[in-house]
Scaffold this active site. Sequence first.
Site, mmCIF file in Angstrom:
data_model
loop_
_atom_site.group_PDB
_atom_site.id
_atom_site.type_symbol
_atom_site.label_atom_id
_atom_site.label_comp_id
_atom_site.label_asym_id
_atom_site.label_seq_id
_atom_site.Cartn_x
_atom_site.Cartn_y
_atom_site.Cartn_z
ATOM 1 N N GLY A 193 0.832 -1.207 0.000
ATOM 2 C CA GLY A 193 0.000 0.000 0.000
ATOM 3 C C GLY A 193 0.865 1.255 0.000
ATOM 4 C CE LYS A 224 2.374 -13.418 -5.545
ATOM 5 N NZ LYS A 224 1.806 -12.292 -4.867
ATOM 6 C CG ASN A 253 1.594 -16.730 -2.713
ATOM 7 O OD1 ASN A 253 0.767 -15.860 -2.912
ATOM 8 N ND2 ASN A 253 2.885 -16.514 -2.897
HETATM 9 O O1 KPL Z 1 5.301 -14.521 -3.033
HETATM 10 C C1 KPL Z 1 6.014 -15.022 -2.192
HETATM 11 C C2 KPL Z 1 5.745 -14.605 -0.792
HETATM 12 O O2 KPL Z 1 6.674 -14.484 0.007
HETATM 13 O O3 KPL Z 1 4.569 -14.320 -0.466
HETATM 14 C C3 KPL Z 1 7.041 -16.030 -2.615
HETATM 15 C C4 KPL Z 1 7.768 -16.683 -1.471
HETATM 16 C C5 KPL Z 1 8.040 -15.368 -3.541
HETATM 17 C C6 KPL Z 1 6.372 -17.131 -3.412
HETATM 18 O O4 KPL Z 1 5.469 -17.839 -2.673
#
Ligand code: KPL
Length: 316
Positions: free
Chosen positions: A18, A198, A202
């Site tokens: 943000g 993503k 994650n």
């Molecule tokens: O996006 C990430 C996070 O730290 O939230 C990474 C570790 C790069 C991928 O899961």
Amino acid sequence: MTRLSSYPWHISGVGAIGSLWASSLTHHGVPVSLLLRDEQQLDQYHTAAGIHLLDYEQTWVATPQAFTSAKPPKVIHHLLICCKAYATLDAVLPWRNQLADNAIIVLLQNGMGSAQALQMALPKANIYCATSTDGAWRKGPFNVIRAGVGQTLIGSFSDHLNNTVIPPAIHDLLDHLEQPPTLKLAWHTDIRVPLWHKLAINSVINALTAIYQCANGALIDHPSAWPRLQQLCAETQDVMAKEGVVPMGQGLLNTSRRILQQTANNKSSMLQDCLAGRATEIDAINGYIIQQGALYLLPCAGHKQVCEDLRRICAT
Ligand code: KPL
């Protein structure tokens, strides 16, 4: 310099991302207002004397106007939510009386499920989702270090929106924020796909780094973490296939390995939350995959195990 939108972007959730956005938009001449949680956060903002962003060698100071719900802005046309997924309703609902009927709400967060929850609470809201590979971390209140320039994809979420129609306020930002502090933004006509990709990454990395309390790179070939990561990849891909999400070009395991190599010395966001005693995003990440898997009778045993292990170690 962007064409100035007459209405400010109101930013709720002024953590690392943000603050990065508030700083970048302000320095590109886009009006910004901060929506702060309470008087205490407003005091912190005044004490910090604005948002300080260290972007590589250069420090940028921005001093956008700040509001609390005790003294709100008159009307909100553009709202950017950068808080953790679990805090979304608390970040939006205090401002519901100020939201214009046709307001644009953009959620920029890790995890999934919060946009659906917000749409349930505000059925007519025009919700857009964004997902980013930008890196930034919070050194202190309103004091942020940029860790890497990534890309941010934005697209429409609400069913009543046409996914090819880019609202002018968002259009103004695309390809216009390339001077430092840079934000590389692009429109995506099916934002669900990058959101899922993503989420998938994650889901196989973050919880394991918190459980094994290690930097990202240490997961590679770790005798117990690596087989678990492989199982999480298989389970996540099964859920994605049932959801009809196009798989990643290189596959989830190869993509995750590449990201682990590229970010080998970094601590994942979940490990950082865990070490700081903050709530984690586990419910919006692994929890969301378990929930979607259950719709197709997929047990997701590896994801359930990481949730259980994480709850023993971190505040969740
Ligand atoms: O996006 C990430 C996070 O730290 O939230 C990474 C570790 C790069 C991928 O899961």
